[in-house]
Design a protein around this motif. Structure first.
Motif, PDB file in Angstrom:
ATOM      1  N   SER A  32     -18.340   3.074  76.737  1.00  0.00           N
ATOM      2  CA  SER A  32     -18.487   2.497  74.940  1.00  0.00           C
ATOM      3  C   SER A  32     -18.960   3.415  74.956  1.00  0.00           C
ATOM      4  N   SER A  33     -18.990   3.071  73.289  1.00  0.00           N
ATOM      5  CA  SER A  33     -19.016   3.653  71.826  1.00  0.00           C
ATOM      6  C   SER A  33     -19.583   2.967  70.784  1.00  0.00           C
ATOM      7  N   GLU A  34     -20.870   3.559  70.097  1.00  0.00           N
ATOM      8  CA  GLU A  34     -20.890   3.074  69.392  1.00  0.00           C
ATOM      9  C   GLU A  34     -20.341   3.716  67.782  1.00  0.00           C
ATOM     10  N   LEU A  35     -20.283   3.331  66.303  1.00  0.00           N
ATOM     11  CA  LEU A  35     -19.999   3.853  65.344  1.00  0.00           C
ATOM     12  C   LEU A  35     -21.215   3.864  64.580  1.00  0.00           C
ATOM     13  N   ASN A  36     -21.654   4.749  63.868  1.00  0.00           N
ATOM     14  CA  ASN A  36     -22.671   4.027  62.819  1.00  0.00           C
ATOM     15  C   ASN A  36     -22.824   4.931  61.065  1.00  0.00           C
ATOM     16  N   VAL A  37     -23.214   3.831  60.887  1.00  0.00           N
ATOM     17  CA  VAL A  37     -22.685   4.311  59.046  1.00  0.00           C
ATOM     18  C   VAL A  37     -23.851   3.711  58.352  1.00  0.00           C
ATOM     19  N   ASN A  38     -24.156   5.036  58.015  1.00  0.00           N
ATOM     20  CA  ASN A  38     -25.751   4.832  56.804  1.00  0.00           C
ATOM     21  C   ASN A  38     -25.063   5.377  55.721  1.00  0.00           C
ATOM     22  N   ALA A  39     -26.274   4.318  54.986  1.00  0.00           N
ATOM     23  CA  ALA A  39     -26.066   4.298  53.162  1.00  0.00           C
ATOM     24  C   ALA A  39     -24.531   3.876  52.830  1.00  0.00           C
ATOM     25  N   LEU A  40     -24.411   3.040  53.399  1.00  0.00           N
ATOM     26  CA  LEU A  40     -23.426   2.395  52.656  1.00  0.00           C
ATOM     27  C   LEU A  40     -22.962   2.575  51.586  1.00  0.00           C
ATOM     28  N   LEU A  41     -21.335   2.569  51.393  1.00  0.00           N
ATOM     29  CA  LEU A  41     -21.089   2.945  49.987  1.00  0.00           C
ATOM     30  C   LEU A  41     -19.525   2.092  49.820  1.00  0.00           C
ATOM     31  N   LEU A  42     -19.254   1.586  48.619  1.00  0.00           N
ATOM     32  CA  LEU A  42     -18.738   0.376  48.021  1.00  0.00           C
ATOM     33  C   LEU A  42     -17.384   0.712  49.333  1.00  0.00           C
ATOM     34  N   GLY A  43     -17.107   1.881  49.138  1.00  0.00           N
ATOM     35  CA  GLY A  43     -15.777   3.030  49.005  1.00  0.00           C
ATOM     36  C   GLY A  43     -15.291   2.735  50.565  1.00  0.00           C
ATOM     37  N   ASP A  44     -16.960   2.455  52.166  1.00  0.00           N
ATOM     38  CA  ASP A  44     -16.461   2.627  52.983  1.00  0.00           C
ATOM     39  C   ASP A  44     -16.128   1.165  53.219  1.00  0.00           C
ATOM     40  N   SER A  45     -16.138   0.566  52.715  1.00  0.00           N
ATOM     41  CA  SER A  45     -15.227  -1.102  52.850  1.00  0.00           C
ATOM     42  C   SER A  45     -13.388  -1.265  53.514  1.00  0.00           C
ATOM     43  N   ALA A  46     -13.246  -0.986  54.311  1.00  0.00           N
ATOM     44  CA  ALA A  46     -12.986  -0.866  55.294  1.00  0.00           C
ATOM     45  C   ALA A  46     -12.246  -1.855  56.804  1.00  0.00           C
ATOM     46  N   LEU A  47     -11.225  -1.136  57.420  1.00  0.00           N
ATOM     47  CA  LEU A  47     -10.787  -2.490  59.039  1.00  0.00           C
ATOM     48  C   LEU A  47     -11.086  -0.720  59.935  1.00  0.00           C
TER      49      LEU A  47
END
Lengths: 115, 108
Positions: free
Chosen positions: A73-88
């Motif tokens: 299994s896997s995880e994806l982490n995104v830090n310091a979110l930006l508006l442009g990170d909005s996505a599927l």
């Protein structure tokens, strides 16, 4: 035979926050890839994990990181979110075939909205 | 990197009609897949077809690797065929490169 499962299906975050998305691969698969799909576009490759190591990375900043566990299994982490990170965010699993990746199977995705 | 072009970008069909979607790619590939993305966002595997011809019910696909294109045929279209169709290729390594997709609308 369970397919690729992802969680959560939907989530809303605010700018600057951090998010973790999770993926369980199809039974028998050992490789997990993550893709980002912005509205109206095709999916873009983020990175791939095999044997708990990042095997290849696309053109994404270091704010995007991942992990693969011994059960594949896997995880994806995104830090310091930006508006442009909005996505599927789509997870795909496959079996390694030599130095290449075999047929990919995708999960239903996690839809992230950043406000 | 490898370029993938899909045509047409949009297609409107009457139920029962046939259609052909095209995928051109700029270099030799090890893997080519066709997907249907449903309205909820899930990518459904249609074909894994780096070369040759395959058929699955009303759908069939042909990849001519030497000429760097693939075709997806949909016969007797149904409203449930509506959605976005993606072609994706893998040249070397582990990164699938997607085209921009063809948006198909089937009207009853």
């Amino acid at each position: 035979d369970a397919g690729v499962t992802q969680s959560p299906t939907h989530l809303i975050k605010t700018r600057g926050q951090q998010v973790t998305l999770r993926c369980s691969p199809k039974s028998g698969h050992d490789t997990v890839s993550w893709y980002q799909q912005a509205l109206g576009q095709g999916p873009q490759f983020i990175f791939q994990y095999y044997e708990e190591e990042e095997r290849q990375r696309g053109n994404f900043p270091d704010r995007f990181s991942g992990h693969q566990f011994p059960n594949y299994s896997s995880e994806l982490n995104v830090n310091a979110l930006l508006l442009g990170d909005s996505a599927l965010y789509l997870c795909a699993s496959s079996l390694v075939q030599g130095s290449n990746t075999g047929e990919l199977f995708f999960g239903e995705g996690s839809r992230l909205t950043v406000l | 990197g490898i370029q993938v072009e899909q045509s047409p970008p949009d297609l409107i069909l009457q139920e029962g009609a046939n259609s052909t979607l095209r995928c051109n790619f700029s270099d030799s590939v090890n893997n080519l897949q066709w997907f249907h993305q449903n309205p909820w966002g899930q990518l459904i595997n249609l074909f894994y077809i780096p070369s040759g011809t395959k058929q699955n019910g009303r759908l069939s696909a042909t990849t001519v690797a030497t000429e760097r294109y693939s075709l997806l045929y949909i016969s007797s279209s149904q409203t449930t065929d509506s959605g976005v169709y993606f072609c994706a290729v893998l040249r070397n390594g582990n990164k699938l490169v997607f085209g921009a997709g063809t948006i198909l609308r089937v009207k009853s």
